[in-house]
Design an enzyme around this catalytic site. Structure first.
Site, PDB file in Angstrom:
ATOM      1  N   LEU A  37     -21.376  -0.927  20.765  1.00 47.03           N
ATOM      2  CA  LEU A  37     -19.608  -0.775  20.948  1.00 47.03           C
ATOM      3  C   LEU A  37     -19.089  -2.171  20.736  1.00 47.03           C
ATOM      4  CD1 LEU A  37     -19.527   1.635  24.082  1.00 47.03           C
ATOM      5  CD2 LEU A  37     -19.454   2.112  21.729  1.00 47.03           C
ATOM      6  N   HIS A  45     -17.471  -3.108  27.795  1.00 47.85           N
ATOM      7  CA  HIS A  45     -17.057  -3.828  28.966  1.00 47.85           C
ATOM      8  C   HIS A  45     -16.919  -2.965  30.354  1.00 47.85           C
ATOM      9  CE1 HIS A  45     -14.383  -4.965  25.423  1.00 47.85           C
ATOM     10  NE2 HIS A  45     -14.818  -6.168  25.522  1.00 47.85           N
TER      11      HIS A  45
END
Ligand code: PAF
Length: 281
Positions: free
Chosen positions: A184, A37
């Site tokens: 991830l 992110h």
């Protein structure tokens, strides 16, 4: 960094930015933020004057109540990471704020939503289209950033943008991986140490399949990936499809740089990943 919880306040802040001729970048997230992110946030920071990150676990895109209930929620840590990354506004609404009335809109998402995650998670993409379209209406960004781990989701969002006529640039950003290759994901924290140890095999096997592709048919490569991953302890492939990069439709040959999209259950944790078969420039 300002934390905003209401739609009215968000509109006010971004309207002022646009009125001053500044470009707004939006990074929609469901929180439980990791380096993947943050790489989207950093890119948004580089490319825009003002950066908004939404943190909202959107109930309408979950077709499984347990998955919604167990989705990690880490607001305080998320805000620390966003502030450190130089975000201007973290938009963290409640469910009632986002959905004051049930959202009954049904989007005609077409063929991109009819395969892979579409049939596996009925209603999921419609829920994604609902929440992302609301975020686009509220934040009216110049650009919005999405990670390529959810490769099919980007195609769905592009379709929604076309349907709704949003003048927003959709920026797709490369997958971030742990040093051992595991993509991830907020769900990785739910892996046991044994599952975490084998999870990087997904990327390793996909990467090996790219090297083998030129001499083999698509069907052969698909089968060898599925067999190799199913042979790893704790792993079970839900689907592996090699698809056209824009239409998401399964392909039979290597032209058009297809993408292999996989979903694997590692124990009861559903992991997704993908790999590009770059066969043409
Ligand atoms: O990819 C996600 O995290 C979500 O699907 C999104 C785009 C934030 C919409 O809730």
């Amino acid at each position: 960094m300002e934390i905003i919880r209401t739609v009215d306040q968000l509109r006010e802040r971004v309207d002022a930015q646009r009125a001053a001729g500044r470009e707004v970048g939006l990074v929609p997230t469901m929180g439980a933020l990791h380096e993947g992110h943050i790489s989207l946030v950093e890119r948004a920071r580089r490319e825009n004057d003002f950066v908004v990150v939404s943190v909202f676990v959107n109930p309408t895109q979950f077709n499984n109540a347990t998955d919604l209930a167990t989705y990690p929620r880490t607001e305080e840590a998320d805000c620390e990471k966003l502030a450190a990354a130089g975000v201007d506004v973290a938009f963290i609404p409640t469910v009632d704020e986002m959905y004051p009335a049930p959202d009954e809109r049904v989007f005609d998402l077409g063929e991109v939503a009819e395969v892979m995650e579409g049939p596996m998670r009925p209603g999921h993409f419609n829920g994604v289209a609902q929440v992302v379209s609301k975020l686009f209406m509220f934040a009216r960004p110049t650009r919005a950033y999405f990670g390529e781990k959810d490769f099919q989701q980007i195609a769905v969002i592009r379709r929604m943008v076309e349907l709704e006529g949003f003048d927003i640039e959709i920026v797709d950003c490369p997958i971030k991986r742990a040093d051992d290759g595991l993509a991830l994901s907020s769900r990785n924290v739910r892996l046991t140490p044994e599952q975490r140890a084998v999870a990087p095999m997904i990327h390793r096997i996909l990467a090996e399949s790219v090297a083998m592709a030129p001499g083999k048919s698509v069907a052969e490569v698909k089968k060898s990936v599925i067999d190799a991953i199913n042979a790893v302890d704790h792993m079970e492939v839900e689907y592996y499809e090699i698809v056209h990069p824009l239409t998401m439709q399964p392909v039979n040959d290597w032209k058009d740089n297809p993408v292999g999209c996989i979903t694997v259950y590692c124990g009861d944790v559903r992991l997704i990943d993908n790999i590009k078969y770059r066969t043409q420039e």
